[in-house]
Design an enzyme around this catalytic site. Structure first.
Site, PDB file in Angstrom:
ATOM      1  N   CYS A 268       0.698  -1.316   0.179  1.00  0.00           N
ATOM      2  CA  CYS A 268       0.097  -0.057   0.174  1.00  0.00           C
ATOM      3  C   CYS A 268       0.649   1.212   0.164  1.00  0.00           C
ATOM      4  O   CYS A 268       0.391   2.042  -1.004  1.00  0.00           O
ATOM      5  CB  CYS A 268      -0.987   0.237   1.360  1.00  0.00           C
ATOM      6  SG  CYS A 268      -1.707  -1.672   1.490  1.00  0.00           S
ATOM      7  N   ARG A 297       7.308 -10.216   5.493  1.00  0.00           N
ATOM      8  CA  ARG A 297       6.521 -11.121   7.001  1.00  0.00           C
ATOM      9  C   ARG A 297       7.229 -11.815   7.645  1.00  0.00           C
ATOM     10  O   ARG A 297       7.109 -12.936   7.292  1.00  0.00           O
ATOM     11  CB  ARG A 297       4.617 -10.487   6.855  1.00  0.00           C
ATOM     12  CG  ARG A 297       3.769  -9.623   6.299  1.00  0.00           C
ATOM     13  CD  ARG A 297       2.512 -10.136   5.565  1.00  0.00           C
ATOM     14  NE  ARG A 297       1.776  -8.617   5.021  1.00  0.00           N
ATOM     15  CZ  ARG A 297       1.309  -9.023   4.492  1.00  0.00           C
ATOM     16  NH1 ARG A 297      -0.180  -9.680   5.956  1.00  0.00           N
ATOM     17  NH2 ARG A 297       0.182  -8.791   4.004  1.00  0.00           N
ATOM     18  N   GLN A 315       1.526 -10.904  -3.079  1.00  0.00           N
ATOM     19  CA  GLN A 315      -0.237 -10.776  -3.064  1.00  0.00           C
ATOM     20  C   GLN A 315      -0.266  -9.422  -4.161  1.00  0.00           C
ATOM     21  O   GLN A 315      -0.063  -8.533  -4.983  1.00  0.00           O
ATOM     22  CB  GLN A 315       0.129  -8.964  -1.666  1.00  0.00           C
ATOM     23  CG  GLN A 315      -1.125  -9.059  -1.285  1.00  0.00           C
ATOM     24  CD  GLN A 315      -1.446  -9.173   0.041  1.00  0.00           C
ATOM     25  OE1 GLN A 315      -1.006  -9.886   0.524  1.00  0.00           O
ATOM     26  NE2 GLN A 315      -3.209  -9.626   1.029  1.00  0.00           N
ATOM     27  N   ASP A 317      -2.431  -6.861  -5.022  1.00  0.00           N
ATOM     28  CA  ASP A 317      -2.867  -5.995  -4.636  1.00  0.00           C
ATOM     29  C   ASP A 317      -3.761  -4.935  -5.333  1.00  0.00           C
ATOM     30  O   ASP A 317      -3.085  -5.283  -7.008  1.00  0.00           O
ATOM     31  CB  ASP A 317      -2.124  -4.868  -4.099  1.00  0.00           C
ATOM     32  CG  ASP A 317      -2.080  -5.453  -2.223  1.00  0.00           C
ATOM     33  OD1 ASP A 317      -2.697  -5.488  -1.536  1.00  0.00           O
ATOM     34  OD2 ASP A 317      -1.215  -6.033  -1.904  1.00  0.00           O
ATOM     35  N   HIS A 319      -5.452  -0.737  -5.519  1.00  0.00           N
ATOM     36  CA  HIS A 319      -5.772   0.399  -4.720  1.00  0.00           C
ATOM     37  C   HIS A 319      -6.374   1.101  -6.017  1.00  0.00           C
ATOM     38  O   HIS A 319      -6.522   1.600  -6.884  1.00  0.00           O
ATOM     39  CB  HIS A 319      -4.771   1.317  -4.475  1.00  0.00           C
ATOM     40  CG  HIS A 319      -3.964   0.105  -3.327  1.00  0.00           C
ATOM     41  ND1 HIS A 319      -2.452  -0.490  -3.798  1.00  0.00           N
ATOM     42  CD2 HIS A 319      -4.553  -0.166  -1.622  1.00  0.00           C
ATOM     43  CE1 HIS A 319      -2.539  -0.879  -2.134  1.00  0.00           C
ATOM     44  NE2 HIS A 319      -2.892  -0.619  -1.617  1.00  0.00           N
ATOM     45  N   LYS A 399     -15.166  -3.441   5.932  1.00  0.00           N
ATOM     46  CA  LYS A 399     -14.340  -4.610   4.919  1.00  0.00           C
ATOM     47  C   LYS A 399     -15.316  -5.774   4.511  1.00  0.00           C
ATOM     48  O   LYS A 399     -16.206  -6.338   5.223  1.00  0.00           O
ATOM     49  CB  LYS A 399     -12.961  -4.967   6.042  1.00  0.00           C
ATOM     50  CG  LYS A 399     -13.158  -5.430   6.460  1.00  0.00           C
ATOM     51  CD  LYS A 399     -11.863  -6.452   6.686  1.00  0.00           C
ATOM     52  CE  LYS A 399     -11.569  -7.357   8.460  1.00  0.00           C
ATOM     53  NZ  LYS A 399     -10.348  -8.290   8.372  1.00  0.00           N
ATOM     54  N   HIS A 445      -9.319  -0.924  -0.950  1.00  0.00           N
ATOM     55  CA  HIS A 445      -7.919  -1.870  -0.973  1.00  0.00           C
ATOM     56  C   HIS A 445      -8.833  -3.231  -1.582  1.00  0.00           C
ATOM     57  O   HIS A 445     -10.088  -3.515  -1.053  1.00  0.00           O
ATOM     58  CB  HIS A 445      -7.176  -2.534   0.649  1.00  0.00           C
ATOM     59  CG  HIS A 445      -6.767  -1.382   1.214  1.00  0.00           C
ATOM     60  ND1 HIS A 445      -5.174  -0.934   0.500  1.00  0.00           N
ATOM     61  CD2 HIS A 445      -6.874  -0.279   1.217  1.00  0.00           C
ATOM     62  CE1 HIS A 445      -4.490   0.484   1.655  1.00  0.00           C
ATOM     63  NE2 HIS A 445      -5.937   0.490   2.013  1.00  0.00           N
TER      64      HIS A 445
END
Length: 572
Positions: A268, A297, A315, A317, A319, A399, A445
């Site tokens: 992000c 991570r 990932q 992702d 946005h 979410k 997201h």
């Protein structure tokens, strides 16, 4: 010491049987705690050198995380699986008992699971960024290992032995476990030199890349712009995003030219900088930016589980930056993508959850009302059944979570849509509206696969390794009965390769039974056999996965059917 903390809706556990003869006698009734922080704990041999310091750090971590997730209910749970280098059991038990007493003295509600017992447990983890955290620490005073510039032959041999070891214990795994399938089909492997990271073999990487190609195909037609951001970025970015304060313990930190950097755990913040790189107008919105970003991570080695729980993963992702009026339409379009992609893999939804504002949150209530209503309205308009998860939204916005059900009746949370009111504010994102005023965009997201590695594991076990033709690394295996059939077999293989099919030719001088068995174990979609009759008639004998064989198959017609099956992305 290694700990894994779970911010849980509840945990239930029951002492079953003593694992240690000297284990304390305990009540064997089922115990339950709700709205709690579960602290799975492994005390290690190295902790024995400085127990007081280790306990202080243990207490500090528990209280710090408990404060961040806003709970005073603590469950201390001894969990030997987090480490292979455990301390003396009595020492570990005493340390946890001391921690229990001190926490109670500080007005925490504490439930301690019994030490030295085999236990069953069921835990329901909350779905926010701090709900699962791992920590590793020791007391002070550890010695430093000496390093030499040159290795002796004995040291080289020892290191080679260590990195060559395979630690996959298949005795407790089911036959369809993706770790067993991956090894047998030569798709991927794991090694202790990179715990929690996947070594992709050629065929496995083919599968991953085909999933990525499909993702790009779907997102290109839906108006997404693909971006890529750096993997290592300066501390000041993570301070601004809030990750340095809330997530630092799970980040990999490094120094370069007297500056602190972090390997990104999330995509992000980099996406925020891409948005800020150029002025934006209302005409640019909605702006849909997708990133297949590799993130890292920190996780304890004891909780790693093949592709399901990894340290490094990709990932998918995206946005979406939009105006308030565009939110509902954008959420609906994301749901269209989620439904389309999972239908392709014959995966069904188990349930869908809408998580609403938590007690600790940022942003005005007006914006929260807008956000929650927008998500709920879309689900209602589409007649989608959903559960409301009161207070379980992220601190920055509500979410929608999509839980999938596989062929083994397991539920998986992969896709999510989150409305973020924090990052646009923290990064001062703006667009110029029709009236010339600067306004703050709404940001969504979303992920579909989630972690691509994890999705591959889910898909593989769901299909028991029998991948549909379009994503199968070996689609057709051509077998010859004797050497006189090889030229025709090579001709067929070449014709198939010309149209992009993935072929393997087995022209070894082995028995046909052995060749067929190996092809079946390789889970190829079609087995083509060429013998005297096929050579004479210029036809094929084709066997599918169900064991059904067709003779006198026209090669051109068969190739045409294969191409059509690939294009349709059928699951057979």
């Amino acid at each position: 010491m290694k700990i894994l903390t779970i911010h849980a809706d509840f945990i239930e556990f029951k002492a079953k049987k003593k694992a240690l003869k000297q284990a304390e006698d305990v009540d064997t009734d089922k115990k339950r705690a709700e709205e709690c922080l579960v602290v799975f704990t492994a005390v290690e041999k190295r902790d024995e050198a400085n127990l007081d310091s280790t306990k202080e750090k243990y207490m500090h971590e528990i209280k710090s995380i408990a404060q961040q997730v806003n709970t005073k209910n603590i469950v201390l749970y001894p969990y030997a699986h987090l480490s292979s280098k455990l301390s003396n059991p009595k020492i570990a038990e005493d340390l946890m008992k001391q921690a229990e007493l001190e926490l109670k003295e500080q007005n925490y509600e504490v439930l301690r699971a019994p030490f030295g017992w085999y236990k069953s447990f069921d835990v329901a983890c909350k779905g926010h960024p701090l709900s699962e955290l791992s920590r590793e620490f020791t007391g002070e005073g550890e010695g430093q290992e000496s390093e030499t510039t040159e290795l002796s032959d004995k040291e080289i041999k020892n290191l080679l032995s260590q990195i060559s070891k395979s630690r996959l214990d298949t005795s407790k795994l089911k036959d369809n476990d993706h770790r067993i399938l991956g090894k047998n089909l030569d798709l991927w492997s794991f090694n202790e030199v990179a715990s929690g990271m996947v070594f992709w073999h050629h065929k496995g990487l083919l599968i991953k890349n085909l999933l990525i190609d499909y993702w790009r195909e779907v997102h290109n037609k839906n108006g997404y712009l693909e971006i890529s951001t750096p993997q290592i970025m300066d501390k000041k970015l993570w301070l601004l995003s809030g990750h340095w304060n809330k997530y630092k313990e799970n980040m990999f930190i490094t120094d370069y030219e007297k500056r602190h950097f972090a390997v990104k755990p999330m995509n992000c913040p980099g996406g925020m900088l891409v948005y800020k790189a150029n002025p934006k107008s209302y005409k640019d919105l909605p702006l849909r930016m997708g990133e297949l970003g590799i993130v890292h991570r920190q996780e304890l080695s004891g909780v790693l589980a093949g592709l399901f729980r990894v340290i490094q993963f990709t990932q998918d992702d995206a946005h979406i930056f939009c105006t308030e009026d565009q939110v509902e339409d954008e959420v609906s379009k994301i749901i269209d993508i989620v439904i389309e992609m999972f239908k392709t893999f014959s995966l069904e939804f188990d349930h869908i959850e809408l998580s609403t504002r938590p007690e600790k949150r940022i942003g005005e209530d007006r914006i929260w009302d807008l956000a929650e209503n927008a998500l709920a309205n879309v689900l209602k308009k589409r007649n989608i059944e959903y559960k409301v998860n009161e207070g379980d939204g992220a601190f920055y916005g509500p979410k929608i979570d999509f839980h999938l059900k596989d062929s083994l009746s397991r539920s998986w949370q992969c896709s999510t849509i989150q409305l973020d009111m924090a990052l646009p504010e923290r990064f001062d994102l703006e667009y110029i509206d029709k009236d010339g005023s600067a306004k703050r965009p709404i940001m969504l997201h979303r992920v579909v696969y989630g972690a691509i590695e994890r999705f591959i594991g889910i898909m593989f076990e769901h299909l028991n390794g029998k991948l549909p033709l379009w994503i199968s690394p070996v689609q057709v295996k051509v077998l010859t009965i004797n050497d006189s059939h090889i030229p025709f077999a090579k001709e067929i293989a070449k014709d198939m390769e010309k149209v992009g099919l993935r072929i393997e030719l087995d022209d070894r001088t082995e028995s046909m039974g052995k060749k067929v068995r190996e092809a079946q174990l390789g889970k190829v979609n079609y087995i083509v056999t060429i013998g005297d009759k096929e050579l004479e008639n210029k036809t094929l004998a084709v066997r599918n996965r169900a064991g059904e064989t067709k003779f006198k198959v026209n090669p051109k017609e068969f190739i045409k059917e294969l191409v059509e099956e690939v294009e349709k992305k059928e699951v057979k």
